[in-house]
Design a protein around this motif. Sequence first.
Motif, PDB file in Angstrom:
ATOM      1  N   LYS A  94      15.402  31.170  -4.371  1.00 57.29           N
ATOM      2  CA  LYS A  94      15.115  31.200  -2.940  1.00 57.29           C
ATOM      3  C   LYS A  94      14.007  30.229  -2.545  1.00 57.29           C
ATOM      4  O   LYS A  94      13.677  30.103  -1.371  1.00 57.29           O
ATOM      5  N   SER A  95      13.433  29.561  -3.520  1.00 65.73           N
ATOM      6  CA  SER A  95      12.409  28.550  -3.242  1.00 65.73           C
ATOM      7  C   SER A  95      13.020  27.401  -2.448  1.00 65.73           C
ATOM      8  O   SER A  95      14.216  27.132  -2.525  1.00 65.73           O
ATOM      9  N   GLY A  96      12.174  26.703  -1.699  1.00 69.21           N
ATOM     10  CA  GLY A  96      12.664  25.571  -0.901  1.00 69.21           C
ATOM     11  C   GLY A  96      12.797  24.282  -1.681  1.00 69.21           C
ATOM     12  O   GLY A  96      13.265  23.285  -1.143  1.00 69.21           O
ATOM     13  N   HIS A  97      12.394  24.273  -2.956  1.00 65.90           N
ATOM     14  CA  HIS A  97      12.453  23.057  -3.757  1.00 65.90           C
ATOM     15  C   HIS A  97      13.891  22.706  -4.149  1.00 65.90           C
ATOM     16  O   HIS A  97      14.775  23.571  -4.184  1.00 65.90           O
ATOM     17  N   MET A  98      14.098  21.433  -4.445  1.00 60.20           N
ATOM     18  CA  MET A  98      15.357  21.027  -5.054  1.00 60.20           C
ATOM     19  C   MET A  98      15.530  21.822  -6.349  1.00 60.20           C
ATOM     20  O   MET A  98      14.572  22.087  -7.072  1.00 60.20           O
ATOM     21  N   ASP A 125       0.797  -1.226   0.000  1.00 58.84           N
ATOM     22  CA  ASP A 125       0.000   0.000   0.000  1.00 58.84           C
ATOM     23  C   ASP A 125       0.832   1.279   0.000  1.00 58.84           C
ATOM     24  O   ASP A 125       0.318   2.352  -0.331  1.00 58.84           O
ATOM     25  N   TYR A 126       2.102   1.189   0.394  1.00 54.97           N
ATOM     26  CA  TYR A 126       2.901   2.404   0.555  1.00 54.97           C
ATOM     27  C   TYR A 126       4.124   2.431  -0.363  1.00 54.97           C
ATOM     28  O   TYR A 126       5.085   3.153  -0.096  1.00 54.97           O
ATOM     29  N   CYS A 127       4.083   1.652  -1.438  1.00 54.23           N
ATOM     30  CA  CYS A 127       5.252   1.531  -2.314  1.00 54.23           C
ATOM     31  C   CYS A 127       5.401   2.704  -3.283  1.00 54.23           C
ATOM     32  O   CYS A 127       6.506   3.007  -3.732  1.00 54.23           O
ATOM     33  N   GLU A 128       4.275   3.328  -3.612  1.00 52.56           N
ATOM     34  CA  GLU A 128       4.337   4.358  -4.643  1.00 52.56           C
ATOM     35  C   GLU A 128       4.974   5.628  -4.100  1.00 52.56           C
ATOM     36  O   GLU A 128       4.548   6.191  -3.104  1.00 52.56           O
ATOM     37  N   GLN A 129       6.015   6.083  -4.779  1.00 52.73           N
ATOM     38  CA  GLN A 129       6.721   7.285  -4.357  1.00 52.73           C
ATOM     39  C   GLN A 129       6.082   8.507  -5.013  1.00 52.73           C
ATOM     40  O   GLN A 129       5.834   8.520  -6.218  1.00 52.73           O
ATOM     41  N   PRO A 130       5.793   9.571  -4.233  1.00 53.42           N
ATOM     42  CA  PRO A 130       5.167  10.755  -4.816  1.00 53.42           C
ATOM     43  C   PRO A 130       6.111  11.501  -5.748  1.00 53.42           C
ATOM     44  O   PRO A 130       7.327  11.388  -5.643  1.00 53.42           O
ATOM     45  N   THR A 131       5.538  12.267  -6.649  1.00 57.35           N
ATOM     46  CA  THR A 131       6.342  13.074  -7.569  1.00 57.35           C
ATOM     47  C   THR A 131       6.806  14.349  -6.871  1.00 57.35           C
ATOM     48  O   THR A 131       6.016  15.040  -6.237  1.00 57.35           O
ATOM     49  N   GLU A 132       8.082  14.660  -7.003  1.00 54.42           N
ATOM     50  CA  GLU A 132       8.655  15.849  -6.369  1.00 54.42           C
ATOM     51  C   GLU A 132       8.945  16.911  -7.428  1.00 54.42           C
ATOM     52  O   GLU A 132       9.519  16.620  -8.478  1.00 54.42           O
ATOM     53  N   LEU A 133       8.544  18.138  -7.135  1.00 58.21           N
ATOM     54  CA  LEU A 133       8.815  19.243  -8.050  1.00 58.21           C
ATOM     55  C   LEU A 133      10.263  19.691  -7.924  1.00 58.21           C
ATOM     56  O   LEU A 133      10.766  19.888  -6.813  1.00 58.21           O
ATOM     57  N   VAL A 134      10.921  19.848  -9.062  1.00 60.64           N
ATOM     58  CA  VAL A 134      12.305  20.321  -9.103  1.00 60.64           C
ATOM     59  C   VAL A 134      12.367  21.592  -9.941  1.00 60.64           C
ATOM     60  O   VAL A 134      11.906  21.618 -11.086  1.00 60.64           O
ATOM     61  N   ALA A 168      18.578   9.778 -10.167  1.00 60.05           N
ATOM     62  CA  ALA A 168      18.373   8.375  -9.782  1.00 60.05           C
ATOM     63  C   ALA A 168      18.904   8.108  -8.385  1.00 60.05           C
ATOM     64  O   ALA A 168      18.406   7.249  -7.663  1.00 60.05           O
ATOM     65  N   ARG A 169      19.906   8.850  -7.972  1.00 58.30           N
ATOM     66  CA  ARG A 169      20.498   8.652  -6.647  1.00 58.30           C
ATOM     67  C   ARG A 169      19.538   9.005  -5.521  1.00 58.30           C
ATOM     68  O   ARG A 169      19.687   8.556  -4.384  1.00 58.30           O
ATOM     69  N   PHE A 170      18.525   9.834  -5.821  1.00 58.17           N
ATOM     70  CA  PHE A 170      17.605  10.279  -4.784  1.00 58.17           C
ATOM     71  C   PHE A 170      16.467   9.304  -4.523  1.00 58.17           C
ATOM     72  O   PHE A 170      15.766   9.420  -3.526  1.00 58.17           O
ATOM     73  N   TRP A 171      16.235   8.342  -5.437  1.00 56.42           N
ATOM     74  CA  TRP A 171      15.100   7.440  -5.222  1.00 56.42           C
ATOM     75  C   TRP A 171      15.467   5.976  -5.285  1.00 56.42           C
ATOM     76  O   TRP A 171      14.648   5.121  -4.978  1.00 56.42           O
ATOM     77  N   GLN A 172      16.685   5.611  -5.661  1.00 56.41           N
ATOM     78  CA  GLN A 172      17.058   4.201  -5.715  1.00 56.41           C
ATOM     79  C   GLN A 172      17.207   3.637  -4.309  1.00 56.41           C
ATOM     80  O   GLN A 172      17.623   4.327  -3.405  1.00 56.41           O
ATOM     81  N   TYR A 219       9.495   9.987 -10.766  1.00 57.90           N
ATOM     82  CA  TYR A 219       9.260  10.586  -9.459  1.00 57.90           C
ATOM     83  C   TYR A 219       9.641  12.052  -9.358  1.00 57.90           C
ATOM     84  O   TYR A 219       9.595  12.636  -8.282  1.00 57.90           O
ATOM     85  N   PHE A 220      10.020  12.678 -10.483  1.00 58.94           N
ATOM     86  CA  PHE A 220      10.375  14.091 -10.457  1.00 58.94           C
ATOM     87  C   PHE A 220       9.677  14.835 -11.598  1.00 58.94           C
ATOM     88  O   PHE A 220       9.566  14.328 -12.711  1.00 58.94           O
TER      89      PHE A 220
END
Length: 213
Positions: A131-135, A75-84, A209-213, A110-111
């Motif tokens: 200055k945004s907090g996003h990656m 139920d918790y495998c799906e990783q949310p999409t992150e805004l970059v 890829a290093r951020f989600w593998q 995922y990005f």
Amino acid sequence: MGHLLLQSSEVEARAFLKRIFAILKAERKFQQIALKASITEIRNNNVIFEELLNKNKQMLSGDEQLTWSIAEVKDYCEQPTELVKVSIIEQNAIFRQVLESTLKQINIPYFSLDVKVYEDGYSFLQSDDYKSGHMHLILMNDILPLKNGLEILHILRHMPNEKKFIIYMMSERNSEGAALNAYEGGVDEYIVKPFNLRLLEAKIKRTFARFWQ
């Protein structure tokens, strides 16, 4: 009994449990019993602990005949999409457009990339977008009008949240000294012009890829 395996995948957790089962089966005192285990791989923040426990209990209370078995809660495998945030800082209008088109077409699991372009370093700093907090992925030339790449690099790497920046520096200077200065200043990649756009795309994909593998 539960175990938290940080930074481990379902495959690694299953292998770990199989090793535990093998050890217990070899012990004489455990030969008359049987165990079941469940695995939950968590890749998002939408987890309520009590709900997680209940789902695993339900999984383990199923078929009593399935002994020495490993179940999985998915139920918790799906990783949310992150805004970059992505900023391209390049004075050549044609090349700037090519880079913008290339990055907008990149598909990274995922990005989601929000791409903006700037013709010089001053307009980038005036935008306050950094200055945004996003990656934030920054692809910039080392030589720029008004504020050059090294000046921008210095400003970004001295911000309190500087680790959110992934900085690629492009340069026509193919020398060890120039590359060394850039890396010592804090760039993540130093790319000599001209370069293959497919290579740039591969580098960017590998970085994320290093951020989600």
